[in-house]
Design an enzyme around this catalytic site. Structure first.
Site, PDB file in Angstrom:
ATOM      1  N   THR A  90     -65.887 -30.131  11.317  1.00  0.00           N
ATOM      2  CA  THR A  90     -66.053 -29.945   9.917  1.00  0.00           C
ATOM      3  C   THR A  90     -67.652 -30.146   9.832  1.00  0.00           C
ATOM      4  O   THR A  90     -68.269 -30.700  10.653  1.00  0.00           O
ATOM      5  CB  THR A  90     -65.455 -31.220   9.348  1.00  0.00           C
ATOM      6  OG1 THR A  90     -64.138 -30.955   9.519  1.00  0.00           O
ATOM      7  CG2 THR A  90     -66.019 -31.475   7.673  1.00  0.00           C
ATOM      8  N   THR A  93     -72.791 -27.194  10.672  1.00  0.00           N
ATOM      9  CA  THR A  93     -73.144 -26.456  11.942  1.00  0.00           C
ATOM     10  C   THR A  93     -71.705 -25.966  12.445  1.00  0.00           C
ATOM     11  O   THR A  93     -71.679 -24.737  12.952  1.00  0.00           O
ATOM     12  CB  THR A  93     -73.551 -27.586  12.887  1.00  0.00           C
ATOM     13  OG1 THR A  93     -74.560 -28.506  12.207  1.00  0.00           O
ATOM     14  CG2 THR A  93     -74.070 -26.802  13.995  1.00  0.00           C
ATOM     15  N   ASP A 147     -66.919 -29.468  17.296  1.00  0.00           N
ATOM     16  CA  ASP A 147     -67.193 -30.249  16.246  1.00  0.00           C
ATOM     17  C   ASP A 147     -68.926 -30.494  16.054  1.00  0.00           C
ATOM     18  O   ASP A 147     -69.445 -30.472  17.307  1.00  0.00           O
ATOM     19  CB  ASP A 147     -66.417 -31.561  16.063  1.00  0.00           C
ATOM     20  CG  ASP A 147     -66.097 -32.194  14.983  1.00  0.00           C
ATOM     21  OD1 ASP A 147     -66.612 -31.812  13.864  1.00  0.00           O
ATOM     22  OD2 ASP A 147     -64.839 -33.021  14.878  1.00  0.00           O
ATOM     23  N   GLY A 148     -69.297 -31.068  14.904  1.00  0.00           N
ATOM     24  CA  GLY A 148     -70.457 -31.620  14.564  1.00  0.00           C
ATOM     25  C   GLY A 148     -71.067 -32.951  14.712  1.00  0.00           C
ATOM     26  O   GLY A 148     -69.793 -33.500  15.468  1.00  0.00           O
ATOM     27  N   LYS A 161     -70.293 -39.618  13.683  1.00  0.00           N
ATOM     28  CA  LYS A 161     -69.629 -38.564  12.936  1.00  0.00           C
ATOM     29  C   LYS A 161     -69.095 -39.087  11.611  1.00  0.00           C
ATOM     30  O   LYS A 161     -69.088 -40.444  11.372  1.00  0.00           O
ATOM     31  CB  LYS A 161     -68.512 -37.828  13.492  1.00  0.00           C
ATOM     32  CG  LYS A 161     -68.885 -36.993  14.961  1.00  0.00           C
ATOM     33  CD  LYS A 161     -67.944 -36.291  15.410  1.00  0.00           C
ATOM     34  CE  LYS A 161     -67.020 -35.502  14.683  1.00  0.00           C
ATOM     35  NZ  LYS A 161     -68.000 -34.519  13.586  1.00  0.00           N
ATOM     36  N   GLY A 162     -68.843 -38.357  10.626  1.00  0.00           N
ATOM     37  CA  GLY A 162     -68.341 -38.943   9.253  1.00  0.00           C
ATOM     38  C   GLY A 162     -69.067 -38.708   8.215  1.00  0.00           C
ATOM     39  O   GLY A 162     -68.686 -39.198   6.995  1.00  0.00           O
ATOM     40  N   GLY A 163     -70.203 -38.109   8.442  1.00  0.00           N
ATOM     41  CA  GLY A 163     -71.332 -37.979   7.277  1.00  0.00           C
ATOM     42  C   GLY A 163     -70.250 -37.386   6.146  1.00  0.00           C
ATOM     43  O   GLY A 163     -71.002 -37.273   4.770  1.00  0.00           O
ATOM     44  N   GLU A 170     -61.128 -35.816  12.309  1.00  0.00           N
ATOM     45  CA  GLU A 170     -62.042 -35.179  13.513  1.00  0.00           C
ATOM     46  C   GLU A 170     -61.446 -35.901  14.684  1.00  0.00           C
ATOM     47  O   GLU A 170     -61.268 -35.154  15.742  1.00  0.00           O
ATOM     48  CB  GLU A 170     -63.169 -35.240  13.141  1.00  0.00           C
ATOM     49  CG  GLU A 170     -63.737 -34.286  11.994  1.00  0.00           C
ATOM     50  CD  GLU A 170     -65.164 -34.626  11.744  1.00  0.00           C
ATOM     51  OE1 GLU A 170     -65.972 -33.433  11.466  1.00  0.00           O
ATOM     52  OE2 GLU A 170     -65.662 -35.546  11.877  1.00  0.00           O
ATOM     53  N   LYS A 188     -81.343 -34.340  15.487  1.00  0.00           N
ATOM     54  CA  LYS A 188     -80.100 -35.407  15.227  1.00  0.00           C
ATOM     55  C   LYS A 188     -80.249 -36.256  16.680  1.00  0.00           C
ATOM     56  O   LYS A 188     -79.148 -36.765  16.661  1.00  0.00           O
ATOM     57  CB  LYS A 188     -79.009 -35.024  15.172  1.00  0.00           C
ATOM     58  CG  LYS A 188     -78.945 -34.264  13.594  1.00  0.00           C
ATOM     59  CD  LYS A 188     -77.635 -33.631  13.301  1.00  0.00           C
ATOM     60  CE  LYS A 188     -77.134 -33.030  11.897  1.00  0.00           C
ATOM     61  NZ  LYS A 188     -75.972 -32.481  11.766  1.00  0.00           N
TER      62      LYS A 188
END
Ligand SMILES: O=C[C@H](O)[C@H](O)[C@H](O)COP(=O)(O)O
Length: 290
Positions: A90, A93, A147-148, A161-163, A170, A188
């Site tokens: 998700t 990116t 994944d991003g 993750k989880g922004g 995920e 990042k």
């Protein structure tokens, strides 16, 4: 979904962005006229492809269209081979990785790929791109997940993750993959990780959870929704407490503590899960392997 017209004539690329195919044809027509290129409407339509639409992703239009994220996402899709079962992450990116997989299926470069989406928005994007989808129950494991990350560590296989509040699903999908490829950008990068860790909790435990995080030495912040009063709710009806611990030297310790918070559903620390990072830079793409 947005549309992009791409025309490459001897290395000169003409691109026109639009929200619908009709608008893309119209925009492409004026770009082509200005460049003195003669293409029929059918030829123009053949060169229009689906791209991620900023409206469907948490990030702003600028972030979604950021060159380095686009590069990182598209390059990450190179890991996908025909016949693979792929976790589809998700964010702005990964959306480009999903788009690139769809383009390759469309052109025949890839065949027989099945995707498992980590969020509704990734599901919708993949469906529009024609990627066959199934869910986690259809598999014992996945070949790869892309994944991003909100922050990644070039020296250790961990990410935050989880922004976009999708870290629970995920983590489920990414943990099923033989290989997790993180698609991201150089801005990042951080050693150690220091990004506030999203913790999804039962709505009833939001205050208790914040007290626990303060006792751990962190600064909790209940995440509020945009265009809705009150807290943001995740796809599973939980709320998010973003937990700022500053620099996290003991990431395993933090992960264990966060999992113990009463009412905690999932936290956004992905510890020892990353196999590769593909990250866009100002002038290209780079890789880190773990
Ligand atoms: O919940 C969202 C996800 O963990 C995203 O993968 C993460 O926020 C990175 O997204 P982006 O590539 O848009 O910065």
């Amino acid at each position: 979904m947005a549309k992009q017209f791409v025309y490459d004539d001897d290395g000169d690329e003409i691109t026109a962005w639009a929200e619908s195919e009709a608008e893309a044809v119209e925009n492409a027509r004026s770009e082509l006229d200005a460049a003195g290129v003669d293409l029929s409407d059918d030829e123009v339509r053949d060169r229009i492809r689906v791209i991620p639409s900023p409206q469907r992703i948490k990030s702003s239009a600028e972030e979604v269209l950021m060159d380095k994220r686009r590069r990182g996402g598209i390059e990450a899709a190179e890991v996908v081979e025909s016949g693979m079962d792929v976790g589809l992450g998700t964010g702005s990116t990964t959306a480009w990785a999903i788009a690139a997989i769809g383009w390759k299926l469309d052109s025949g470069e890839l065949e027989d790929v099945r995707g498992v989406a980590t969020s509704l928005q990734s599901h919708d994007l993949a469906r529009e791109l024609g990627i066959p989808l199934t869910d986690v129950d259809g598999f014992d494991g996945l070949d790869v997940a892309i994944d991003g990350a909100d922050q990644w560590d070039p020296e250790n296989p961990h990410v935050v993750k989880g922004g976009g509040a999708s870290h629970a699903r995920e983590k489920l999908v990414d943990s099923m993959a033989d290989r997790l490829v993180v698609a991201t950008d150089d801005e990042k990068r951080s050693t150690p990780l220091s990004y506030p860790v999203p913790l999804s909790v039962l709505p009833e435990s939001r205050n208790v959870a914040q007290r626990w995080v303060r006792e751990m030495g962190g600064e909790p912040q209940l995440r509020y929704a945009e265009q809705k009063d009150g807290p943001l709710f995740t796809a599973n009806g939980n709320v998010i407490v973003d937990c700022d611990f500053g620099e996290m030297d003991d990431i395993e310790g933090r992960a264990t503590e966060l999992a113990r918070v009463p009412g905690a559903q999932e936290h956004g620390l992905f510890v020892d899960m990353v196999d590769s990072v593909v990250y866009g830079t100002d002038d290209g793409v780079d890789h880190v392997e773990f």
